[in-house]
Structure formats: C-alpha cells, structure tokens
Design a protein around this motif. Sequence first.
Motif, PDB file in Angstrom:
ATOM      1  N   ILE A 193      -2.210  15.250  -0.535  1.00 15.39           N
ATOM      2  CA  ILE A 193      -2.623  13.851  -0.677  1.00 15.39           C
ATOM      3  C   ILE A 193      -2.055  13.278  -1.963  1.00 15.39           C
ATOM      4  CG2 ILE A 193      -4.574  12.288  -0.990  1.00 15.39           C
ATOM      5  CD1 ILE A 193      -6.246  14.315   0.642  1.00 15.39           C
ATOM      6  N   THR A 194      -1.434  12.127  -1.858  1.00 17.03           N
ATOM      7  CA  THR A 194      -1.007  11.366  -3.028  1.00 17.03           C
ATOM      8  C   THR A 194      -2.025  10.255  -3.256  1.00 17.03           C
ATOM      9  OG1 THR A 194       1.351  11.779  -2.605  1.00 17.03           O
ATOM     10  CG2 THR A 194       0.799   9.908  -4.023  1.00 17.03           C
ATOM     11  N   VAL A 195      -2.618  10.233  -4.436  1.00 19.06           N
ATOM     12  CA  VAL A 195      -3.607   9.200  -4.744  1.00 19.06           C
ATOM     13  C   VAL A 195      -2.885   7.891  -5.039  1.00 19.06           C
ATOM     14  CG1 VAL A 195      -5.446   8.489  -6.315  1.00 19.06           C
ATOM     15  CG2 VAL A 195      -5.268  10.877  -5.601  1.00 19.06           C
ATOM     16  N   GLY A 196      -3.267   6.849  -4.317  1.00 17.54           N
ATOM     17  CA  GLY A 196      -2.603   5.558  -4.465  1.00 17.54           C
ATOM     18  C   GLY A 196      -3.288   4.671  -5.488  1.00 17.54           C
ATOM     19  N   HIS A 197      -2.491   4.062  -6.379  1.00 16.54           N
ATOM     20  CA  HIS A 197      -2.991   3.127  -7.388  1.00 16.54           C
ATOM     21  C   HIS A 197      -2.125   1.860  -7.364  1.00 16.54           C
ATOM     22  CE1 HIS A 197      -3.979   7.164  -9.102  1.00 16.54           C
ATOM     23  NE2 HIS A 197      -5.134   6.590  -9.345  1.00 16.54           N
ATOM     24  N   GLY A 198      -2.703   0.766  -7.814  1.00 15.31           N
ATOM     25  CA  GLY A 198      -1.919  -0.448  -7.979  1.00 15.31           C
ATOM     26  C   GLY A 198      -0.737  -0.212  -8.895  1.00 15.31           C
ATOM     27  N   GLY A 199       0.441  -0.664  -8.489  1.00 16.99           N
ATOM     28  CA  GLY A 199       1.654  -0.471  -9.282  1.00 16.99           C
ATOM     29  C   GLY A 199       2.541   0.646  -8.777  1.00 16.99           C
ATOM     30  N   ASP A 200       2.023   1.480  -7.855  1.00 18.40           N
ATOM     31  CA  ASP A 200       2.825   2.571  -7.295  1.00 18.40           C
ATOM     32  C   ASP A 200       3.781   2.042  -6.223  1.00 18.40           C
ATOM     33  OD1 ASP A 200       1.381   4.252  -8.894  1.00 18.40           O
ATOM     34  OD2 ASP A 200       0.128   5.057  -7.284  1.00 18.40           O
ATOM     35  N   LYS A 201       4.841   2.790  -6.008  1.00 21.62           N
ATOM     36  CA  LYS A 201       5.819   2.432  -4.977  1.00 21.62           C
ATOM     37  C   LYS A 201       5.857   3.530  -3.927  1.00 21.62           C
ATOM     38  CE  LYS A 201       9.457   0.192  -6.148  1.00 21.62           C
ATOM     39  NZ  LYS A 201       9.234  -1.058  -5.341  1.00 21.62           N
ATOM     40  N   ILE A 202       5.773   3.149  -2.658  1.00 29.31           N
ATOM     41  CA  ILE A 202       5.848   4.107  -1.558  1.00 29.31           C
ATOM     42  C   ILE A 202       7.288   4.378  -1.166  1.00 29.31           C
ATOM     43  CG2 ILE A 202       5.265   4.507   0.874  1.00 29.31           C
ATOM     44  CD1 ILE A 202       2.671   2.987   0.421  1.00 29.31           C
ATOM     45  N   ALA A 203       8.072   3.331  -1.001  1.00 29.58           N
ATOM     46  CA  ALA A 203       9.473   3.510  -0.585  1.00 29.58           C
ATOM     47  C   ALA A 203      10.254   2.241  -0.882  1.00 29.58           C
ATOM     48  CB  ALA A 203       9.552   3.841   0.906  1.00 29.58           C
ATOM     49  N   GLU A 204      11.579   2.399  -0.968  1.00 29.06           N
ATOM     50  CA  GLU A 204      12.453   1.238  -1.095  1.00 29.06           C
ATOM     51  C   GLU A 204      13.892   1.647  -0.820  1.00 29.06           C
ATOM     52  OE1 GLU A 204      12.842  -0.526  -4.941  1.00 29.06           O
ATOM     53  OE2 GLU A 204      13.092   1.396  -5.974  1.00 29.06           O
ATOM     54  N   ASP A 205      14.685   0.674  -0.393  1.00 28.57           N
ATOM     55  CA  ASP A 205      16.134   0.846  -0.342  1.00 28.57           C
ATOM     56  C   ASP A 205      16.753  -0.500  -0.679  1.00 28.57           C
ATOM     57  OD1 ASP A 205      16.074  -0.723   1.950  1.00 28.57           O
ATOM     58  OD2 ASP A 205      16.562   0.900   3.328  1.00 28.57           O
TER      59      ASP A 205
END
Length: 345
Positions: free
Chosen positions: A142-154
């Motif tokens: 599990i990755t704990v999600g917080h405001g400011g995190d990035k999941i993916a991009e290209d």
Amino acid sequence: MKNKKLTLLFVFILLFTFIFSGCEYKDESQVISPSGENNLVVHFIDIGQGDSIFIQLPNGQTSLIDGGSKIYEDTLCDYLTKLGVKKIDYLVATHPHEDHIGGLPKVIKQFDIGKIYMPDKTSNTKIFEELLNEIKSKGLHITVGHGGDKIAEDDEFSYDIFAPNNDDYGEINNYSIVTKIQFKGVSFLFTGDAENISEKEMIDKNYDLKSDILKVGHHGGRTSSTKEFLEEVMPKYAVISAGKDNMYNHPHKETLDRLKAIGAQVYRTDESGTVIVTTDGSNIKISTVKSKSDSQDKVFIGNKNTKVYHSEDCGSLPKEENRVYFNTKEEAEKSGYKSHEKCIK
C-alpha cells in the motif's frame, strides 16, 4: 478495357480478403478497447449507492478509483471483464467506507494489480480486514496517498493527488483521496467523499482545481460541493454516483442547486446508469448505459446478532461487521432469518 477489368478484379479480391481474413469492423461509439486508443476514457460505473470509477489512460494503462459496495462486486468485475481488462495499474481506495471498498477484495483477487493507494486511515470493519488480507495474499503493498503526490505522468497527461492534506480528521470522509487527471486540454477531478473541511484545505493549498468534469463529492451530499469549492472547479459537467431511491436521499437539493448556479450539466447514475466520458484531450463525448433492470442487484441484509433481515434501503441496517447478504427473501429465511416488519412487506 482489359486494364479496367483487371483493376476491378484486384479491388474485389482485396475486399474479399478483408471480409474473410478475420478482420472485424467495430463501431467505436459502442466498443472501446482497454487502451482507450490514445483517448482518455472514464467510466462512472452504476453500482448503486457507492462509487466506482474505471479509467483508461491514453498511454494504455488503467486505474480504478473505489469498488462500490460488496453486494455489487460481481457487477463491477463483470463490467471490467467485458472491457477486456487484465491489469489495473493504479488502484485507489479513497477511504475505508464499505460503499467504496466493498468490491475491491474481489477485484484484487481477479485482476493483476500494480500500485495501490490508500489514505492513512484504518477501519475495524470486516470488509476492511478482508481488503488488507487480499492485498497481503497477493504480495502487494500500500502506498499512502497525500495531497501533493503524483501517481503518474507522461508528455500528454498527469495524474495527481490533491487530498488528504491532514492526518487528523473527525470525519472519515475527509480522509478521501482526491485526484485530478489532466489530459492535454481536458481535466477531471475525482473527490471521493471529501467534505467541506477537505475542500477548504485544497483551496488554501492553491491547487489547480479547475476541471471540466467533476465527480461530485459524497454522492451529492449537502456537506460537500460548497459554493467556494465549486467556484474554484467550475466544471462543465458534474457526475453524481448514487443509488436509485437511496435511504440518504442523495443527491441533496442544496448540492443540485449549487451545481445549477455555476452552470454545470449534471449526470446521475441513479437516473442515467453508467456514465462514460471519452476525450481526445480536446473534445469531450459523454454517453450513458442503463442497467438491464433495477431488480437485478436487489439484495437483503441480515443482522447476525438479531437474525433479522432488512431491505437494503432500510433505516435500521446493522453495522457492517454484523451484516450478512442474501439475494432473495427465501434465501434469508432458509438461513434462519426473519423479516424486519417495518421494511419487508
């Protein structure tokens, strides 16, 4: 003349070969491949009183935000299977309420899973325990999600987390992971059940909340979608996921009035069924798919302690850890349960 006949013969052979060589014509307005074919495709799945959003990213990856209630786990998995889904690259469980995580254990069991995002909030419910056990059994983390995190991009899209921005809320809904996808010139904001406290934090953080499509918070409940928040988002379209004739009376009139005031066009799963949004990063196409019948997902909920079963919209439902589900009244009664006199006629 001879050359003309040869040309016609050649064209005929090409057509004959195309038709019978296994190539198949598909109406792309009806059939969408799992890759989205360089489009971004977002499915707001009709799974009753709950949330489940399946996303086909333009790079061929996929994401699932929430899994609805456990009583709709088969509906969800069947929907994904019919799309040809094999893997979910990014699974987001916005917060540990049953109507958001109930179907996820079966999803994790049935499909390949990449990364799992959850807030730093636990629950002592049976379904939460089942979810953690299924994650562990497949060796996932599990990755704990917080405001400011990035999941993916290209080069063409970004998938970001805007909330939660705190670790001490009084209401579990405010732990909801809020995400935004920006694909070229079109953007989506997915808010889980985030309420006014989380909305204000996102405004104060100066996140770029402006979005074309908003997944309305908390099924259209009055404690979400504040005037200030909606004026920051200013969506062209708003999607509300709610069950038909649900016991909470979602969506609330106050929320619908606020959405009307900013000029958003509203789509509701309780009225239109599944809502599918397709975009090439410039144009937006919205289609809806009605469920086969309103009765196919009808369930009855028993109380393990009292041995009484209720309709799913009863105002006296037991806590999640005390529930058992039945598909028919007969099934409940064969298991030794008696009907609740106020909700079962």
